[in-house]
Write a protein that holds these residues in place. Structure first.
Motif, PDB file in Angstrom:
ATOM      1  N   LYS A  97      -6.140   4.390   6.827  1.00 48.11           N
ATOM      2  CA  LYS A  97      -7.776   4.520   6.656  1.00 48.11           C
ATOM      3  C   LYS A  97      -8.189   4.622   5.330  1.00 48.11           C
ATOM      4  N   LEU A  98      -7.569   5.348   4.526  1.00 46.30           N
ATOM      5  CA  LEU A  98      -7.871   5.439   3.289  1.00 46.30           C
ATOM      6  C   LEU A  98      -7.668   4.220   2.437  1.00 46.30           C
ATOM      7  N   LEU A 118      -4.384  -5.173  -6.084  1.00 44.42           N
ATOM      8  CA  LEU A 118      -4.407  -4.663  -4.790  1.00 44.42           C
ATOM      9  C   LEU A 118      -3.186  -3.917  -4.530  1.00 44.42           C
ATOM     10  N   MET A 119      -2.070  -4.476  -4.782  1.00 45.91           N
ATOM     11  CA  MET A 119      -0.739  -3.831  -4.729  1.00 45.91           C
ATOM     12  C   MET A 119      -0.694  -2.499  -5.331  1.00 45.91           C
ATOM     13  N   VAL A 127       4.528  -8.822  -1.824  1.00 44.32           N
ATOM     14  CA  VAL A 127       3.077  -9.735  -1.389  1.00 44.32           C
ATOM     15  C   VAL A 127       3.035  -9.732   0.049  1.00 44.32           C
ATOM     16  N   ARG A 128       4.281  -9.876   0.658  1.00 45.27           N
ATOM     17  CA  ARG A 128       4.225  -9.885   2.010  1.00 45.27           C
ATOM     18  C   ARG A 128       3.608  -8.724   2.786  1.00 45.27           C
ATOM     19  N   GLU A 129       3.874  -7.578   2.427  1.00 46.44           N
ATOM     20  CA  GLU A 129       3.524  -6.301   3.058  1.00 46.44           C
ATOM     21  C   GLU A 129       1.863  -6.352   2.641  1.00 46.44           C
ATOM     22  N   LEU A 130       1.665  -6.609   1.694  1.00 45.61           N
ATOM     23  CA  LEU A 130       0.067  -6.829   1.286  1.00 45.61           C
ATOM     24  C   LEU A 130      -0.749  -7.566   2.258  1.00 45.61           C
ATOM     25  N   PHE A 133      -0.887  -6.347   5.477  1.00 50.95           N
ATOM     26  CA  PHE A 133      -2.070  -5.142   5.673  1.00 50.95           C
ATOM     27  C   PHE A 133      -3.497  -5.899   5.719  1.00 50.95           C
ATOM     28  N   LEU A 134      -3.654  -6.815   4.702  1.00 49.99           N
ATOM     29  CA  LEU A 134      -5.173  -7.525   4.613  1.00 49.99           C
ATOM     30  C   LEU A 134      -5.550  -8.039   6.004  1.00 49.99           C
ATOM     31  N   ILE A 135      -4.397  -8.870   6.717  1.00 48.97           N
ATOM     32  CA  ILE A 135      -4.608  -9.539   7.887  1.00 48.97           C
ATOM     33  C   ILE A 135      -4.845  -8.669   9.000  1.00 48.97           C
ATOM     34  N   ASN A 136      -3.789  -7.751   9.428  1.00 50.52           N
ATOM     35  CA  ASN A 136      -3.725  -6.992  10.565  1.00 50.52           C
ATOM     36  C   ASN A 136      -4.807  -5.728  10.500  1.00 50.52           C
TER      37      ASN A 136
END
Length: 248
Positions: A97-98, A118-119, A127-130, A133-136
């Protein structure tokens, strides 16, 4: 969709507010703060922060829960890290949430968010993890809409939900709206004065038009009268002739 999200936020705030009003002990209120800050669909916390019931946390061993709620209302993950020693440990749902709230804060100042920034802000290592996160966690949840630009390594924000306003931001907004209202009142007064002037000029023009038309009519009557007077009769050799002097 935006209206549905706002309605859902209002419903959740109403539910948590009602629960807080029914609680009397600090431990119960601290547990409520934990539940609210972990809820996957709640992203506004200032109304909960303003509840009189939650002031019972101040001065108790659970006072840090009140500080945590304030952080969720106005702060970011980076702020939490800077003050983690005086705040409760975060659950995974609270961390997520944060991070979501941190994206919203960044989107307030610019609509092109570099991946590197952002990272760093979200404590993401690659980048993959980022992008996951942005999508899901951000776009699918409806709090932001945008485009992932892998070539330029940035997230282009097209829409972002607004966060709670800090007291300073609220005061600045009030001042801005007050200035706008003053300017609008002044502009409205100027417009009204111009309308009055236009109405006055319209009446003056109507009066001049009437005077002109009256003078034309008088002139026509005078010409007709002169024509009648100038019509003279002459008789030559038993014939009667009329001499008509026409004037234009």
């Amino acid at each position: 969709m935006a209206m549905d999200a706002e309605r859902r936020q209002a419903e959740l705030i109403g539910q948590f507010s009602a629960q807080a009003a029914a609680l009397s002990s600090a431990p119960q209120l601290a547990a409520l703060v934990l539940e609210a800050t972990s809820h996957p669909a709640l992203f506004a916390f200032s109304e909960l922060l303003a509840l009189p019931a939650l002031t019972k946390l101040a001065g108790t061993q659970y006072a840090s829960s009140l500080d945590l709620l304030r952080l969720f209302a106005y702060g970011t993950l980076k702020d939490y890290k800077s003050n983690s020693g005086s705040l409760p440990a975060l659950l995974p749902d609270q961390v997520r949430k944060l991070k979501q709230l941190s994206v919203l804060t960044l989107a307030e100042s610019t609509k092109v968010l570099p991946y590197d920034q952002l990272m760093q802000e979200l404590d993401v290592s690659n980048v993959r993890e980022l992008e996951d996160f942005l999508i899901n966690e951000c776009m699918y949840s409806g709090i932001v809409r945008g485009k992932l630009d892998q070539l330029r390594r940035c997230f282009e924000v097209q829409f972002a939900s607004g966060r709670d306003l800090t007291p300073d931001q609220l005061n600045n907004m009030i001042d801005t709206l007050s200035d706008w209202l003053g300017t609008s009142d002044s502009l409205l007064h100027q417009i009204q004065e111009k309308i009055k002037w236009a109405d006055t000029m319209s009446e003056v023009n109507k009066k001049h038009q009437k005077e002109f038309e009256d003078r034309v009519e008088e002139a026509k009557k005078s010409i007709k009268k002169l024509n009648n007077l100038s019509r003279q009769t002459s008789t030559y050799g038993g014939m009667t002739t009329f001499s008509l002097n026409l004037e234009e």
